[in-house]
Design an enzyme around this catalytic site. Structure first.
Site, PDB file in Angstrom:
ATOM      1  N   GLY A   1       0.743  -1.232   0.000  1.00 46.91           N
ATOM      2  CA  GLY A   1       0.000   0.000   0.000  1.00 46.91           C
ATOM      3  C   GLY A   1       0.775   1.285   0.000  1.00 46.91           C
ATOM      4  O   GLY A   1       1.836   1.383  -0.579  1.00 46.91           O
ATOM      5  N   SER A   2       0.235   2.212   0.692  1.00 46.77           N
ATOM      6  CA  SER A   2       0.522   3.626   0.583  1.00 46.77           C
ATOM      7  C   SER A   2       1.924   4.033   1.013  1.00 46.77           C
ATOM      8  O   SER A   2       2.484   3.481   1.957  1.00 46.77           O
ATOM      9  CB  SER A   2      -0.500   4.380   1.425  1.00 46.77           C
ATOM     10  OG  SER A   2      -0.197   5.744   1.466  1.00 46.77           O
ATOM     11  N   SER A   3       2.417   5.073   0.357  1.00 49.29           N
ATOM     12  CA  SER A   3       3.680   5.676   0.776  1.00 49.29           C
ATOM     13  C   SER A   3       3.528   6.357   2.127  1.00 49.29           C
ATOM     14  O   SER A   3       4.519   6.630   2.801  1.00 49.29           O
ATOM     15  CB  SER A   3       4.176   6.667  -0.272  1.00 49.29           C
ATOM     16  OG  SER A   3       3.224   7.697  -0.458  1.00 49.29           O
TER      17      SER A   3
END
Length: 142
Positions: free
Chosen positions: A66-68
């Site tokens: 997922g997300s940074s």
């Protein structure tokens, strides 16, 4: 599994040393949206280890998901004392590593992260305490 007193070598992604009980994740995890910022508990209802705390455990995962934004969540969990004691990865993960490096720089708190090859990963115990050393010489021992 190797006998007690065993050790595997690894590559340091983020320096530090720690001990804790092993927690193997069955699937990748995103720290952003998958864990509670203030408790370190896995909140992703679709994750097999939903509800388990990460705090003070040596987290073993093939990769994150997922997300940074996971790097900032991990850095804050490190600051709050609810992050894993160490993270052992099967593949390089710049986002997770960045979170640990940022916490070391900003808060002066180190979270060791090691990269293990397939053989070292397979040799790790499935439960119990391990010690992680991530420096010029990187290893996991139990």
């Amino acid at each position: 599994m190797k006998p007690p007193g065993a050790e595997v070598r690894a590559e340091t992604l983020s320096a530090g040393s720690s001990t804790g009980d092993v927690l193997w994740l069955d699937e990748p995890l995103s720290f952003w949206g998958g864990t509670d910022l203030t408790t370190g508990v896995i909140t992703d209802v679709h994750h097999p280890q939903h509800g388990l705390p990460l705090a003070h455990r040596v987290l073993v995962m093939t990769a994150s998901r997922g997300s940074s934004s996971s790097s900032s969540v991990l850095a804050e969990q490190i600051r709050l004392g609810v992050a894993p004691a160490a993270i052992l990865l099967a593949s390089r993960d710049a986002i997770v590593t960045l979170g640990a490096l940022a916490a070391a720089e900003v808060y002066g708190i180190r979270l060791p992260i090691l990269l293990l090859d397939a053989g070292a990963l397979a040799a790790l115990p499935r439960s119990g305490p391990v010690s992680v050393e991530a420096g010029q010489r990187a290893s996991v021992s139990w």
